[in-house]
Write a protein that holds these residues in place. Structure first.
Motif, PDB file in Angstrom:
ATOM      1  N   GLY A 199      31.499  35.164  73.195  1.00 24.71           N
ATOM      2  CA  GLY A 199      32.841  34.619  73.303  1.00 24.71           C
ATOM      3  C   GLY A 199      33.822  35.501  74.027  1.00 24.71           C
ATOM      4  N   GLN A 200      33.378  36.657  74.500  1.00 25.50           N
ATOM      5  CA  GLN A 200      34.277  37.595  75.173  1.00 25.50           C
ATOM      6  C   GLN A 200      34.532  37.149  76.606  1.00 25.50           C
ATOM      7  N   SER A 201      35.790  37.102  77.003  1.00 25.89           N
ATOM      8  CA  SER A 201      36.126  36.694  78.366  1.00 25.89           C
ATOM      9  C   SER A 201      35.744  37.795  79.354  1.00 25.89           C
ATOM     10  N   LYS A 202      35.745  37.432  80.637  1.00 26.76           N
ATOM     11  CA  LYS A 202      35.414  38.410  81.670  1.00 26.76           C
ATOM     12  C   LYS A 202      36.427  39.566  81.671  1.00 26.76           C
ATOM     13  N   LYS A 252      38.823  29.761  69.501  1.00 25.47           N
ATOM     14  CA  LYS A 252      39.531  31.032  69.606  1.00 25.47           C
ATOM     15  C   LYS A 252      39.397  31.825  68.312  1.00 25.47           C
ATOM     16  N   ALA A 253      39.463  31.118  67.187  1.00 25.96           N
ATOM     17  CA  ALA A 253      39.344  31.805  65.898  1.00 25.96           C
ATOM     18  C   ALA A 253      37.960  32.417  65.733  1.00 25.96           C
ATOM     19  N   PRO A 257      37.523  35.636  69.288  1.00 23.26           N
ATOM     20  CA  PRO A 257      38.874  36.124  69.616  1.00 23.26           C
ATOM     21  C   PRO A 257      39.079  36.502  71.077  1.00 23.26           C
ATOM     22  N   ASP A 258      38.014  36.901  71.767  1.00 23.78           N
ATOM     23  CA  ASP A 258      38.157  37.307  73.167  1.00 23.78           C
ATOM     24  C   ASP A 258      38.017  36.149  74.141  1.00 23.78           C
ATOM     25  N   LEU A 259      37.845  34.939  73.626  1.00 18.43           N
ATOM     26  CA  LEU A 259      37.675  33.776  74.499  1.00 18.43           C
ATOM     27  C   LEU A 259      38.970  33.525  75.274  1.00 18.43           C
ATOM     28  N   ALA A 284      49.559  28.321  70.604  1.00 20.29           N
ATOM     29  CA  ALA A 284      49.888  29.569  69.905  1.00 20.29           C
ATOM     30  C   ALA A 284      48.677  30.473  69.747  1.00 20.29           C
ATOM     31  N   ALA A 285      47.501  29.869  69.522  1.00 22.32           N
ATOM     32  CA  ALA A 285      46.292  30.668  69.295  1.00 22.32           C
ATOM     33  C   ALA A 285      45.932  31.511  70.509  1.00 22.32           C
ATOM     34  N   PHE A 286      46.325  31.060  71.697  1.00 22.64           N
ATOM     35  CA  PHE A 286      45.972  31.764  72.931  1.00 22.64           C
ATOM     36  C   PHE A 286      47.133  32.591  73.482  1.00 22.64           C
ATOM     37  N   ARG A 287      48.278  32.541  72.824  1.00 20.27           N
ATOM     38  CA  ARG A 287      49.430  33.297  73.296  1.00 20.27           C
ATOM     39  C   ARG A 287      49.515  34.580  72.513  1.00 20.27           C
ATOM     40  N   THR A 288      49.036  35.648  73.108  1.00 22.90           N
ATOM     41  CA  THR A 288      49.048  36.950  72.450  1.00 22.90           C
ATOM     42  C   THR A 288      49.984  37.881  73.199  1.00 22.90           C
ATOM     43  N   VAL A 289      50.654  38.713  72.455  1.00 21.67           N
ATOM     44  CA  VAL A 289      51.561  39.695  73.050  1.00 21.67           C
ATOM     45  C   VAL A 289      51.192  41.066  72.525  1.00 21.67           C
TER      46      VAL A 289
END
Length: 766
Positions: A353-356, A611-612, A615-617, A637-642
């Motif tokens: 699930g980890q993105s590039k 996403k849950a 987490p790196d998706l 919201a699940a994909f909006r991280t700061v």
């Protein structure tokens, strides 16, 4: 082909054979004699010899400046096939300093033991040819940026006489050095300020020519003057047509542009009759198929001709070398480099699930010396995308201290967005570059450089643009887009960038307008043929037609499809039919989808669940799994991280202006904006837990200049909202009374979303 005549002064028994032609170095066997009688074979795809990471040179590498501002390169530093490519385009070369570092497995080889000790006068250009790297990459290395004690003392004295001022950028310091020391060369200035010579050499203060050359260029300029509204590029083309022997460098000086920008134009991309015949033969053997995009044709050419360089392929398909070089088919590494990268990937594998991007960050953390290019090759991404990630954006301790001082003098205010902070930094530090501002505020250079505060033009260009604006002034109630169209009609050679500067809009917004989307007659004929073969059906939308075109012509690019159907490339590119992933990525995404199966809910709910569980998706990968648009997923919201720092800042804003009992998210966002005027819609959306787009359309976040507001108020006064009239109906009435009114302006007047207004029949014009 030019013979190589610059030979390092070294003992005869250890001399490099540097008097061979470029063709000899680009041929299949590429034998380079390190020690007499002991050749070392590198092979056509080995990426050159390694071991230059430890090399020490005793002279400043790169072209030598002579009086008059002209440059005199070593024979190896200029190859007709591509001025910026010391390899002549004949073989792949890597583009990062990391690639020049020695490999542990090579330390016992003859070449890696004592190469530059054998040739201390070896130039970066010649070393680049030997190792298969670019001159620009090697000339930055400490081993090649050395000066004698006497020269260093001279440069130190110049720096002492004209020291760097507080908050002064390197470029501005270089200009000040030039003003104080007119004879200072770009190479010396670059050594003093600590940047690459090329960056300094292109600055106006250093683009000088001799009186004789100036007179010659002035005569050429007088014979072929710039026409009203003619862009620099079009003027350069006209100069080339009138003066066939005019070089890209001279044309760039004449029109006031960069040599690289002019050299890549078709009019200046010339090859010898022999090379043209060779390329024509390649094109005849592998012709362009109907409906095939330039990129796909280049891939086919590479498959049929494995030794074809990106430069040659670009000439054949009539594209830019950089665009072709970044394609997978042309991104090849040597067997040795491939084994090295595979080992790195094995040590730090991609997690489920980890993105590039996240994987690249993990690779960088585990291997601090890993370059963005190598990381991109491992994760299967574009170097530019990886290079802009925070993990790969590193600056020297000295530069970091300078930027920290600037940030300390102009700190971020509570609730201030990154863009607003960058504007404040620019106002306080006029010489601050977009790149430095982006590092300070934690943003991407591309996002900062497009802001009005960072878009500056020369006095000469401003005068030219003012003249164009005077000849074709903005009409009453005319939108920026309609004004840009009128400017283009009156000045056909006007570029999107110049038009954007005149009307005060973003270049991307102007460039996507139909008036600025032009194709060659040959490309138009090809696209017309595709449209004829797969016509638009009655009632079929532009997007559905694009999908049908893609199904009938698999190699059709999103850009070509957008031109055919009359849409924006970005809107077509994000459609499922145009979003393709590699078999490896598809298998990874299928595995993620299988591990977190859909439970019958909506796409959005499934995305949140994915996403849950992973987490790196990334939003892009999630959108591919769901078969929807990335933007729709990215705003959840699940994909909006700061970052922790940004979260603390937003929490502070939230505590200062809490949500009142019964207050809606929108009303709360308005209250936040009133208390924190610089708060962006994106930050407000995160605070209140809403979608950025929903917040951005609210009146409190739709800010326009006083001039634009007055114009819109006048339109609203002339066509007021009738009692009981809906926003949509009022927008229709405004459009009928003001045909040039844009959907964006109408949305601001009526207080609605631009998208909702733009989809109304009154605003859908063809």
């Amino acid at each position: 082909m030019t013979e190589l005549t610059r030979v390092p002064v070294v003992p005869a028994e250890t001399a490099f054979n540097l008097t061979r032609t470029t063709d000899e170095y680009n041929n299949a066997d590429r034998t380079i004699h390190l020690v007499e009688g002991q050749p070392l074979e590198t092979g056509p795809q080995r990426g050159g010899l390694h071991g230059l990471g430890n090399l020490e040179a005793s002279a400043v590498a790169g072209p030598t400046e002579v009086p008059g501002g002209r440059e005199e390169h070593s024979a190896m530093s200029e190859v007709p096939a591509e001025p910026s490519d010391p390899t002549g385009g004949g073989r792949k070369r890597r583009t990062t300093e990391k690639d020049a570092d020695p490999r542990p497995s090579r330390r016992q080889t003859l070449y890696a033991q004592r190469p530059l000790a054998l040739a201390p006068d070896l130039s970066a250009a010649n070393a680049g040819i030997i190792v298969g790297a670019s001159t620009g990459d090697l000339v930055n290395r400490a081993a090649f940026r050395t000066v004698s004690a006497q020269d260093q003392a001279r440069l130190d004295e110049i720096a002492r006489q004209t020291p760097r001022q507080s908050r002064q950028s390197k470029g501005a310091w270089a200009d000040a050095l030039k003003a104080a020391h007119p004879n200072l060369s770009a190479a010396d200035a670059a050594v003093i300020v600590g940047v690459v010579k090329r960056v300094i050499a292109r600055r106006a203060a250093y683009r000088t020519v001799s009186a004789q050359d100036r007179a010659r260029l002035d005569e050429i300029k007088a014979a072929t003057p710039q026409l009203p509204g003619q862009s620099k590029g079009a003027w350069a083309d006209a100069l080339k047509a009138a003066h066939p022997d005019l070089s890209a460098a001279d044309a760039a000086i004449t029109v006031g542009s960069f040599k690289d920008d002019i050299a890549r134009r078709t009019a200046f991309r010339t090859v010898s009759a022999q090379d043209q015949a060779r390329l024509d033969e390649i094109a005849a053997v592998t012709p362009r198929l109907p409906g095939q995009s330039k990129g796909a044709w280049a891939d086919a050419l590479k498959a049929a001709h494995p030794d074809l360089s990106a430069a040659d392929a670009a000439i054949i398909v009539n594209a830019v070398k950089q665009d072709i070089a970044k394609r997978t088919a042309f991104q090849t590494v040597s067997a040795q480099d491939h084994a090295r990268l595979d080992e790195i990937a094995r040590q730090t594998p991609q997690l489920q699930g980890q993105s590039k991007g996240a994987w690249a960050d993990a690779l960088k953390a585990a291997h601090p010396d890993l370059s963005a290019a190598d990381a991109a090759a491992i994760v299967g991404a574009v170097k530019r995308v990886i290079a802009r990630r925070a993990a790969f954006q590193t600056v020297s301790a000295q530069d970091q201290a300078r930027l920290d001082e600037i940030a300390r003098q102009t700190p971020r205010l509570p609730g201030q967005s990154k863009g607003a902070w960058a504007d404040a930094l620019k106002a306080a530090h006029p010489d601050l570059s977009a790149a430095d501002a982006a590092i300070i505020v934690g943003s991407v250079k591309h996002n900062i450089v497009k802001r009005a505060a960072f878009r500056t033009v020369s006095a000469q260009d401003q005068a030219r643009l003012d003249e164009i604006a005077r000849q074709t002034p903005r009409q009453s109630r005319q939108s920026k887009g309609a004004w840009a169209d009128a400017l283009k009609a009156a000045h056909p050679d006007l570029s999107a960038a110049d038009a954007a500067t005149i009307v005060g809009a973003a270049k991307d917004e102007i460039a996507r307008r139909a008036a600025f989307r032009t194709v060659s007659a040959q490309d138009q004929a090809r696209l017309d043929e595709l449209a004829r073969q797969t016509p638009q059906l009655p009632g079929q939308s532009n997007a559905a037609w694009a999908d049908a075109l893609k199904a009938a012509h698999p190699d059709l690019s999103a850009a070509d499809a957008a031109v055919i159907v009359g849409a924006i490339k970005q809107d077509i590119a994000k459609r499922a039919a145009f979003r393709t992933v590699s078999a490896q990525d598809q298998a990874r995404l299928d595995e993620i989808a299988a591990a977190t199966a859909r439970q019958g809910g909506s796409n959005a709910a499934w995305a949140d669940a994915l996403k849950a569980a992973h987490p790196d998706l990334s939003a892009a990968d999630a959108a591919t799994i769901l078969g929807t648009f990335r933007d729709d997923i990215a705003r959840r919201a699940a994909f909006r991280t700061v970052s922790a720092q940004d979260q603390a800042r937003l929490d502070e804003i939230k505590a200062a202006t809490p949500q009142l009992p019964g207050q809606s998210k929108g009303a709360w966002a308005d209250a936040l904006k009133a208390a924190h005027p610089d708060l962006s819609a994106a930050d407000a959306a995160i605070v209140v837990g809403a979608v950025r787009r929903d917040i951005a359309v609210r009146t409190a976040f739709q800010t326009v200049s006083a001039q634009d507001q007055a114009r819109l108020d006048e339109i609203a006064r002339q066509t007021p909202q009738l009692p009981g009239q809906s926003k949509g109906a009022w927008a229709d009435a405004l459009k009928a009374a003001h045909p040039d009114l844009s959907a964006a302006d109408a949305a601001i007047i009526v207080g609605a979303s631009k998208k909702r207004i733009a989809r109304r029949a009154a605003f859908k014009v063809i």
